[in-house]
Design a protein around this motif. Structure first.
Motif, PDB file in Angstrom:
ATOM      1  N   GLU A  29       0.829  -1.205   0.000  1.00 60.36           N
ATOM      2  CA  GLU A  29       0.000   0.000   0.000  1.00 60.36           C
ATOM      3  C   GLU A  29       0.868   1.260   0.000  1.00 60.36           C
ATOM      4  O   GLU A  29       0.560   2.239  -0.675  1.00 60.36           O
ATOM      5  CB  GLU A  29      -0.922   0.006   1.210  1.00 60.36           C
ATOM      6  CG  GLU A  29      -2.024  -1.023   1.141  1.00 60.36           C
ATOM      7  CD  GLU A  29      -2.813  -1.133   2.440  1.00 60.36           C
ATOM      8  OE1 GLU A  29      -2.625  -0.267   3.329  1.00 60.36           O
ATOM      9  OE2 GLU A  29      -3.598  -2.079   2.557  1.00 60.36           O
ATOM     10  N   ARG A  30       1.947   1.230   0.750  1.00 60.13           N
ATOM     11  CA  ARG A  30       2.827   2.402   0.807  1.00 60.13           C
ATOM     12  C   ARG A  30       3.550   2.637  -0.517  1.00 60.13           C
ATOM     13  O   ARG A  30       3.767   3.771  -0.907  1.00 60.13           O
ATOM     14  CB  ARG A  30       3.812   2.270   1.958  1.00 60.13           C
ATOM     15  CG  ARG A  30       3.119   2.420   3.284  1.00 60.13           C
ATOM     16  CD  ARG A  30       4.078   2.439   4.420  1.00 60.13           C
ATOM     17  NE  ARG A  30       3.321   2.399   5.651  1.00 60.13           N
ATOM     18  CZ  ARG A  30       3.548   3.205   6.662  1.00 60.13           C
ATOM     19  NH1 ARG A  30       4.501   4.091   6.588  1.00 60.13           N
ATOM     20  NH2 ARG A  30       2.830   3.110   7.744  1.00 60.13           N
ATOM     21  N   ALA A  32       2.327   1.879  -3.495  1.00 61.94           N
ATOM     22  CA  ALA A  32       1.319   2.445  -4.394  1.00 61.94           C
ATOM     23  C   ALA A  32       1.075   3.923  -4.080  1.00 61.94           C
ATOM     24  O   ALA A  32       0.979   4.754  -4.991  1.00 61.94           O
ATOM     25  CB  ALA A  32       0.016   1.656  -4.300  1.00 61.94           C
ATOM     26  N   GLN A  33       0.983   4.269  -2.792  1.00 57.69           N
ATOM     27  CA  GLN A  33       0.761   5.665  -2.415  1.00 57.69           C
ATOM     28  C   GLN A  33       1.965   6.528  -2.777  1.00 57.69           C
ATOM     29  O   GLN A  33       1.814   7.667  -3.229  1.00 57.69           O
ATOM     30  CB  GLN A  33       0.463   5.778  -0.918  1.00 57.69           C
ATOM     31  CG  GLN A  33       0.117   7.179  -0.474  1.00 57.69           C
ATOM     32  CD  GLN A  33      -1.119   7.731  -1.166  1.00 57.69           C
ATOM     33  OE1 GLN A  33      -2.099   7.026  -1.351  1.00 57.69           O
ATOM     34  NE2 GLN A  33      -1.066   8.982  -1.558  1.00 57.69           N
ATOM     35  N   SER A  34       3.152   5.994  -2.616  1.00 59.69           N
ATOM     36  CA  SER A  34       4.365   6.724  -2.987  1.00 59.69           C
ATOM     37  C   SER A  34       4.390   7.010  -4.485  1.00 59.69           C
ATOM     38  O   SER A  34       4.737   8.117  -4.908  1.00 59.69           O
ATOM     39  CB  SER A  34       5.588   5.917  -2.573  1.00 59.69           C
ATOM     40  OG  SER A  34       6.759   6.537  -3.030  1.00 59.69           O
ATOM     41  N   ASN A  35       4.002   6.018  -5.285  1.00 62.70           N
ATOM     42  CA  ASN A  35       3.962   6.209  -6.733  1.00 62.70           C
ATOM     43  C   ASN A  35       2.917   7.255  -7.114  1.00 62.70           C
ATOM     44  O   ASN A  35       3.145   8.104  -7.971  1.00 62.70           O
ATOM     45  CB  ASN A  35       3.676   4.881  -7.424  1.00 62.70           C
ATOM     46  CG  ASN A  35       3.705   5.004  -8.916  1.00 62.70           C
ATOM     47  OD1 ASN A  35       2.675   4.962  -9.549  1.00 62.70           O
ATOM     48  ND2 ASN A  35       4.894   5.183  -9.475  1.00 62.70           N
ATOM     49  N   ARG A  36       1.760   7.207  -6.461  1.00 65.29           N
ATOM     50  CA  ARG A  36       0.688   8.192  -6.711  1.00 65.29           C
ATOM     51  C   ARG A  36       1.174   9.602  -6.366  1.00 65.29           C
ATOM     52  O   ARG A  36       0.906  10.553  -7.078  1.00 65.29           O
ATOM     53  CB  ARG A  36      -0.518   7.797  -5.886  1.00 65.29           C
ATOM     54  CG  ARG A  36      -1.748   8.566  -6.164  1.00 65.29           C
ATOM     55  CD  ARG A  36      -2.933   7.878  -5.486  1.00 65.29           C
ATOM     56  NE  ARG A  36      -4.118   8.656  -5.583  1.00 65.29           N
ATOM     57  CZ  ARG A  36      -4.822   8.802  -6.684  1.00 65.29           C
ATOM     58  NH1 ARG A  36      -4.453   8.199  -7.784  1.00 65.29           N
ATOM     59  NH2 ARG A  36      -5.897   9.558  -6.714  1.00 65.29           N
ATOM     60  N   ASP A  37       1.904   9.723  -5.258  1.00 67.65           N
ATOM     61  CA  ASP A  37       2.454  11.018  -4.868  1.00 67.65           C
ATOM     62  C   ASP A  37       3.477  11.513  -5.895  1.00 67.65           C
ATOM     63  O   ASP A  37       3.565  12.713  -6.163  1.00 67.65           O
ATOM     64  CB  ASP A  37       3.095  10.937  -3.489  1.00 67.65           C
ATOM     65  CG  ASP A  37       2.079  10.759  -2.369  1.00 67.65           C
ATOM     66  OD1 ASP A  37       0.879  11.018  -2.603  1.00 67.65           O
ATOM     67  OD2 ASP A  37       2.480  10.341  -1.265  1.00 67.65           O
ATOM     68  N   ARG A  40       1.573  12.922  -8.777  1.00 66.26           N
ATOM     69  CA  ARG A  40       1.038  14.233  -8.381  1.00 66.26           C
ATOM     70  C   ARG A  40       2.140  15.301  -8.450  1.00 66.26           C
ATOM     71  O   ARG A  40       1.930  16.408  -8.930  1.00 66.26           O
ATOM     72  CB  ARG A  40       0.446  14.139  -6.970  1.00 66.26           C
ATOM     73  CG  ARG A  40      -0.100  15.469  -6.470  1.00 66.26           C
ATOM     74  CD  ARG A  40      -0.784  15.326  -5.124  1.00 66.26           C
ATOM     75  NE  ARG A  40      -2.143  14.863  -5.339  1.00 66.26           N
ATOM     76  CZ  ARG A  40      -2.621  13.693  -4.948  1.00 66.26           C
ATOM     77  NH1 ARG A  40      -1.856  12.859  -4.288  1.00 66.26           N
ATOM     78  NH2 ARG A  40      -3.863  13.363  -5.179  1.00 66.26           N
ATOM     79  N   SER A 116      -1.616   1.595 -10.155  1.00 72.90           N
ATOM     80  CA  SER A 116      -2.669   1.940  -9.194  1.00 72.90           C
ATOM     81  C   SER A 116      -3.709   2.843  -9.844  1.00 72.90           C
ATOM     82  O   SER A 116      -3.431   3.562 -10.783  1.00 72.90           O
ATOM     83  CB  SER A 116      -2.074   2.618  -7.965  1.00 72.90           C
ATOM     84  OG  SER A 116      -1.567   3.888  -8.277  1.00 72.90           O
ATOM     85  N   ASP A 139      -8.944  13.384  -8.598  1.00 73.38           N
ATOM     86  CA  ASP A 139      -9.033  12.004  -9.046  1.00 73.38           C
ATOM     87  C   ASP A 139      -9.904  11.961 -10.286  1.00 73.38           C
ATOM     88  O   ASP A 139     -10.820  12.761 -10.445  1.00 73.38           O
ATOM     89  CB  ASP A 139      -9.668  11.124  -7.962  1.00 73.38           C
ATOM     90  CG  ASP A 139      -8.744  10.874  -6.788  1.00 73.38           C
ATOM     91  OD1 ASP A 139      -7.536  11.086  -6.954  1.00 73.38           O
ATOM     92  OD2 ASP A 139      -9.230  10.465  -5.729  1.00 73.38           O
TER      93      ASP A 139
END
Length: 144
Positions: A29-30, A32-37, A40, A116, A139
């Protein structure tokens, strides 16, 4: 006594296995969130570059206050370094990017993080009346 030790061993194995599964899920999960950040951040960096591209005269490589003049190569100007995957679609290690809409003083870029969902949509608009830049990231679901 041997039965107690066997039960204790089984209990320790179950707790250890459960802990490992939870740790792997949290790590995934971290990532995926890091990649999303990172996507951004790429989009926000592109929004900053858009101000320079928009105001630079067309004869020296800018848009000359009209994003439609540079629509075909707007992404590499804003999000460098990226590589073209197919016509109109660009990418880097963080994700895939494509122009959604281009008008004279505004544009939108969709950024799809690697592995993601949902996609992020950057919208940049220049308001000529009060010389103000409006930047938003949403989103894909919120944008529709």
């Amino acid at each position: 006594m041997a039965q107690q030790q066997l039960l204790l061993l089984i209990l320790v194995l179950l707790i250890t296995s459960f802990t490992i599964v939870v740790a792997v899920n949290i790590f995934g999960e971290r990532v995926a969130q890091s990649n999303r950040d990172a996507v951004r951040q790429d989009l926000l960096s592109g929004a900053t570059s858009a101000q320079v591209v928009y105001t630079r005269p067309a004869n020296i490589g800018g848009a000359g206050e009209d994003f439609t003049r540079v629509e075909d190569d707007l992404l590499p100007r804003l999000l460098a370094p990226i590589t073209e995957i197919e016509p109109g679609v660009w990418g880097n290690e963080n994700g895939i990017y494509e122009i959604v809409d281009v008008e004279e003083s505004s544009f939108s870029i969709r950024g799809i993080p690697s592995g993601s969902d949902p996609a992020l949509v950057l919208t940049v608009r220049f308001l000529e009346d009060n010389h103000e830049w409006i930047v938003s990231i949403a989103d894909q679901d919120e944008e529709s």
